[in-house]
Design an enzyme around this catalytic site. Structure first.
Site: not given
Ligand code: GUN
Length: 173
Positions: A88, A71, A123-124, A91-92
């Site tokens: 991604s 990620h 960090f996810i 999402e960002q």
């Molecule tokens: N890295 C941390 N959170 C996210 C997310 O929600 N999506 C993606 N693609 N990468 C992340």
């Protein structure tokens, strides 16, 4: 297959086509879809999502760690260079991370670096279910957790990200 496949179509795909259709649900980790294919047919989206998550949970910690590490950082270097996957990027953007001031960007990058230094993985958090403020608050509070707790939290967030991506894929069915 039409651009928006039905679950019946997904159930009818051979292994390679199934992996190609669902491979992106877990970031840069098509093995999750590939290893889930034998569990067909799936009754509904929830069943398919649960099967994908069970595949991920049944794999080795080493492979789970590689998935987490696949990620990109939120508001990180890849995002700045427009080098994210299409999912991604969306999402960002949905969490407002593409409209940060230089100062906010610096705060994100400091927190990303502190988190990575402490845990050895990025960090996810499911960006689409959050915004700048909730992400920053979570970054700061989660820095105090144990590695084991953060590893499990990261896998849980990966599952949420995959569910939203699956819902997008099946949207008009
Ligand atoms: N890295 C941390 N959170 C996210 C997310 O929600 N999506 C993606 N693609 N990468 C992340």
């Amino acid at each position: 297959m039409s651009r928006v496949p039905s679950l019946a179509e997904i159930n009818s795909l051979n292994r390679a086509a199934f992996t190609s259709a669902l491979g992106h649900l877990f970031e840069h980790s098509p093995w999750v879809a590939d290893e889930t294919w034998p569990w067909r047919p799936f009754r509904d989206a929830a069943h398919l999502h649960a099967a994908l998550c069970a595949t991920m949970r049944a794999e080795s910690q080493k492979k789970q760690l590689a998935l987490i590490r696949a990620h990109p950082d939120l508001a990180g270097r890849l995002a700045q260079q427009n080098k994210l996957t299409a999912e991604s990027t969306r999402e960002q953007a949905s969490a407002g991370l593409t409209r940060l001031t230089d100062e906010e960007l610096a705060v994100f990058q400091t927190n990303n670096a502190a988190y990575l230094a402490r845990f050895g993985f990025p960090f996810i958090i499911c960006a689409r279910l959050n915004n700048r403020a909730t992400i920053l608050a979570a970054m700061q509070s989660r820095l105090g957790n144990s590695s084991e707790a953060e590893f499990q939290t990261a896998l849980g967030e990966v599952e949420k990200i995959a569910l939203l991506r699956l819902n997008d894929l099946l949207k008009t069915n």
